[in-house]
Design an enzyme around this catalytic site. Structure first.
Site, PDB file in Angstrom:
ATOM      1  N   GLY A 173       1.693   5.319  -4.142  1.00 35.78           N
ATOM      2  CA  GLY A 173       1.550   6.495  -4.768  1.00 35.78           C
ATOM      3  C   GLY A 173       0.570   6.208  -5.860  1.00 35.78           C
ATOM      4  N   LYS A 174      -0.173   5.444  -5.673  1.00 36.25           N
ATOM      5  CA  LYS A 174      -1.554   5.137  -6.651  1.00 36.25           C
ATOM      6  C   LYS A 174      -2.461   6.451  -6.953  1.00 36.25           C
ATOM      7  CE  LYS A 174      -3.133   1.954  -3.792  1.00 36.25           C
ATOM      8  NZ  LYS A 174      -2.222   1.806  -2.747  1.00 36.25           N
ATOM      9  N   SER A 195       8.345   8.451 -11.126  1.00 38.24           N
ATOM     10  CA  SER A 195       7.905   9.647 -10.247  1.00 38.24           C
ATOM     11  C   SER A 195       8.854  10.013  -9.527  1.00 38.24           C
ATOM     12  CB  SER A 195       6.749   9.241  -9.680  1.00 38.24           C
ATOM     13  OG  SER A 195       6.356  10.467  -8.545  1.00 38.24           O
ATOM     14  N   GLN A 202      -5.505  -0.227  -1.193  1.00 33.72           N
ATOM     15  CA  GLN A 202      -4.427  -1.347  -0.683  1.00 33.72           C
ATOM     16  C   GLN A 202      -3.611  -1.811  -1.792  1.00 33.72           C
ATOM     17  OE1 GLN A 202      -8.082  -1.959   0.243  1.00 33.72           O
ATOM     18  NE2 GLN A 202      -7.560   0.004   1.277  1.00 33.72           N
ATOM     19  N   ARG A 249       0.041   6.843  11.348  1.00 38.90           N
ATOM     20  CA  ARG A 249       1.070   5.739  12.002  1.00 38.90           C
ATOM     21  C   ARG A 249       2.321   5.870  11.005  1.00 38.90           C
ATOM     22  NH1 ARG A 249      -1.996   0.301  11.885  1.00 38.90           N
ATOM     23  NH2 ARG A 249      -2.575   0.955   9.923  1.00 38.90           N
ATOM     24  N   ASN A 261     -10.632   2.446   4.495  1.00 32.21           N
ATOM     25  CA  ASN A 261      -8.862   2.035   5.060  1.00 32.21           C
ATOM     26  C   ASN A 261      -7.999   2.832   3.973  1.00 32.21           C
ATOM     27  OD1 ASN A 261      -9.918   0.535   3.187  1.00 32.21           O
ATOM     28  ND2 ASN A 261      -9.025  -1.336   4.046  1.00 32.21           N
ATOM     29  N   ALA A 262      -8.463   3.249   2.849  1.00 31.15           N
ATOM     30  CA  ALA A 262      -7.592   3.915   1.779  1.00 31.15           C
ATOM     31  C   ALA A 262      -7.234   5.175   2.167  1.00 31.15           C
ATOM     32  CB  ALA A 262      -7.898   3.639   0.548  1.00 31.15           C
ATOM     33  N   GLY A 263      -6.132   5.762   1.707  1.00 30.92           N
ATOM     34  CA  GLY A 263      -5.680   7.137   2.007  1.00 30.92           C
ATOM     35  C   GLY A 263      -5.104   7.424   0.535  1.00 30.92           C
ATOM     36  N   HIS A 264      -5.578   7.963  -0.504  1.00 31.64           N
ATOM     37  CA  HIS A 264      -4.737   8.289  -1.990  1.00 31.64           C
ATOM     38  C   HIS A 264      -4.512   9.772  -1.913  1.00 31.64           C
ATOM     39  CE1 HIS A 264      -6.704   4.454  -3.352  1.00 31.64           C
ATOM     40  NE2 HIS A 264      -5.771   4.103  -2.510  1.00 31.64           N
ATOM     41  N   THR A 265      -3.309  10.191  -2.006  1.00 27.18           N
ATOM     42  CA  THR A 265      -2.871  11.619  -1.755  1.00 27.18           C
ATOM     43  C   THR A 265      -2.801  12.176  -3.057  1.00 27.18           C
ATOM     44  OG1 THR A 265      -1.732  11.131   0.179  1.00 27.18           O
ATOM     45  CG2 THR A 265      -1.132  13.359  -0.824  1.00 27.18           C
ATOM     46  N   THR A 270      -5.908  -7.268   4.553  1.00 24.00           N
ATOM     47  CA  THR A 270      -6.991  -6.427   4.488  1.00 24.00           C
ATOM     48  C   THR A 270      -8.023  -7.610   4.369  1.00 24.00           C
ATOM     49  OG1 THR A 270      -8.286  -4.409   4.112  1.00 24.00           O
ATOM     50  CG2 THR A 270      -6.934  -5.447   2.184  1.00 24.00           C
ATOM     51  N   GLY A 301       0.834  -1.259   0.099  1.00 23.11           N
ATOM     52  CA  GLY A 301      -0.138  -0.135  -0.067  1.00 23.11           C
ATOM     53  C   GLY A 301       0.815   1.354   0.139  1.00 23.11           C
ATOM     54  N   ASP A 302       0.275   2.414  -0.378  1.00 19.28           N
ATOM     55  CA  ASP A 302       0.854   3.658  -0.165  1.00 19.28           C
ATOM     56  C   ASP A 302       1.910   3.830  -1.071  1.00 19.28           C
ATOM     57  OD1 ASP A 302      -0.833   4.219   1.957  1.00 19.28           O
ATOM     58  OD2 ASP A 302       0.420   3.195   3.449  1.00 19.28           O
TER      59      ASP A 302
END
Ligand code: GDP
Ligand code: IMO
Ligand code: MG
Length: 426
Positions: free
Chosen positions: A16-17, A414, A226, A305, A39-43, A241, A13-14
């Site tokens: 950079g999707k 990237s 995820q 976290r 639960n996702a966090g897409h920046t 997950t 996860g994380d």
């Protein structure tokens, strides 16, 4: 007929999707989330402002994009409402009424599921997974038990009564276990208000819409949440997950036949991170990990976290590429490793006295120790780089080695969180 492209994370996860989906939006008409929940966090950086999307698809900032929340996503109505309201406050130009479509088959996350998740994580009574405490596992459990509520149910006259019955039962059980919660009446009222709020948006059979769009030659990008190593079947179970995260899950979650899949974009970081519990063989815990964590801002987009840090793990990546059928490989965050004297890479595992290239599963994973290859680091001003030719020799060598091992060339690199800082590698 057009094909649907899928973007999926290849690590934990994380990767950079969100950044890539946002960047690719000009080429698409529809962006569709196919799994997971809040639960996702897409920046995404929009107008130089950092935005973290949890439930809304990452195409929401583009007026020409239809954003679909597919049927295998689990929706927390309170979270979705907050996300829409917060975004509407800073980006009034977004028309959620016309840009958002929610599957009527998507399941709802009840607020008591979140308390169950919190209880399971904190009480010591259950296996600690290190979840995001969003009630994701409980929502998918209810779905699999055929006890869940779907978005379509909110239009049924006795929905409020039925949801209240389930929530009251769970609330009383949790209360008896000593879990601290807000009062039941407030919990229920907030939930029902937020459910009612959702009714103003388009709720539809999204699989019909997506298949019709494909017939009409619309370009669709399926957004994975995820990542592969968190997949409920193929990840590092039980530290995963509760949904299928791999590319094949896009077919299920959006109702698209496999032969209609086009490109499969697989995203990796130049190193590895993981949040929560579970095996992570290429993990490092020294001052280098701390440096990468700070430079790479490796703190959960969602839970804040600190993310665990490790070097790239080739056996795990080979496994992920095999499972997803990646056709286009994307790497992010090579800039974070800038200035390191050397970069390590796990090439094999030592297991039971022998070397193996295959990612160990089950009990073997705990016994396997990584074998490392070291690469010289690089140190240049990344802000000046606009083309492949300007990349430092050492980074090119690192990439070439990875490409030859993974048997797939890198399509994009990237080099910063900013939307346009992407180097075309082919
Ligand atoms: P996602 O869940 O896969 O969408 O990734 P997240 O948004 O949770 O985490 C990726 C983080 O890395 C975000 O803070 C991005 O802004 C940032 N990011 C993405 N690509 C790059 C990159 O190439 N370099 C750096 N330094 N940061 C990046
Ligand atoms: P994106 O889409 C990183 C992890 C949690 C935990 C495990 C189970 O931003 O890449 P859950 O709340 O799903 O029951 O937690 O999965 N996890 C993620 N880790 N990125 C994510 O999403 C994650 N979503 C869940 O940390 O280890
Ligand atoms: Mg994330």
């Amino acid at each position: 007929m057009a094909k649907i492209d899928i973007l999926v994370g290849l690590q934990w996860g994380d990767e950079g999707k969100g950044k890539f989906i946002d960047r690719m939006c000009p080429n698409y008409d529809i962006v569709a989330r196919y799994n997971g929940g809040a639960n996702a966090g897409h920046t995404i950086y929009w107008n130089n402002k950092k935005v973290t999307l949890k439930l809304l698809p990452s195409g929401i900032f583009y007026s020409h994009i239809t954003n679909v929340i597919g049927s295998a996503v689990v929706i927390d109505p309170t979270q979705l409402r907050q996300e829409i309201e917060q975004l509407a406050a800073v980006s009034p130009e977004i028309s959620f009424e016309s840009q958002l479509i929610i599957s009527q088959k998507a399941h709802l996350v009840l607020p008591t599921y979140k308390y169950q998740d919190i209880y399971a994580e904190n009480s010591g009574a259950s296996r600690k997974i290190g979840t995001t405490k969003n009630g994701i596992g409980y929502a998918y459990s209810a779905k699999t038990l055929r006890q869940g509520f779907r978005v379509a149910d909110i239009f049924v006259p006795d929905f409020a009564e039925e949801a209240a019955t389930v929530m009251r039962r769970e609330y009383l059980q949790l209360e008896a276990l000593g879990q601290k919660m807000i009062g039941f009446d407030e919990l229920l009222t907030t939930f029902l208000n937020d459910v009612a709020y959702l009714k103003q948006y388009t709720i539809a059979d999204t699989e019909l819409l997506i298949n019709a769009a494909l017939k009409g030659n619309k370009r669709i990008l399926a957004e994975g949440a995820q990542a592969t190593m968190l997949d409920i079947d193929h990840g590092t179970y039980p530290y995963v997950t509760s949904s299928n995260t791999i590319a094949a899950a896009a077919c299920v979650g959006l109702g698209v036949p496999p032969q209609k899949v086009g490109e499969i974009y697989g995203v990796i970081k130049a190193y590895n991170t993981r949040v929560g519990e579970g095996p992570f063989p290429s993990e490092i815990n020294d001052h280098i990990a701390e440096t990468i964590r700070i430079r790479g801002n490796e703190f959960g987009s969602n839970t804040k976290r600190p993310r665990r840090i490790g070097w790239l793990d080739l056996p795990a990546l080979k496994y992920a590429i095999m499972l997803n059928g990646v056709t286009q490989l994307i790497m992010t965050k090579s800039d974070v490793l800038n200035g390191m004297e050397s970069i390590d890479l796990c090439t094999h595992y030592q297991l039971d006295g022998g070397l193996q290239e295959i990612y160990p599963s089950g009990q073997d994973l705990g016994k396997a120790t990584p074998c490392w290859k070291s690469f010289p680091g690089w140190d240049i001003d990344f802000s000046a780089i606009t083309s492949k030719e300007q990349l430092p020799y050492e980074l090119k060598s690192y990439i070439e080695y990875i490409e030859s091992e993974l048997e797939i060339p890198l399509a994009y690199l990237s080099i910063s969180p900013k939307r346009d800082d992407i180097i075309e590698m082919r």
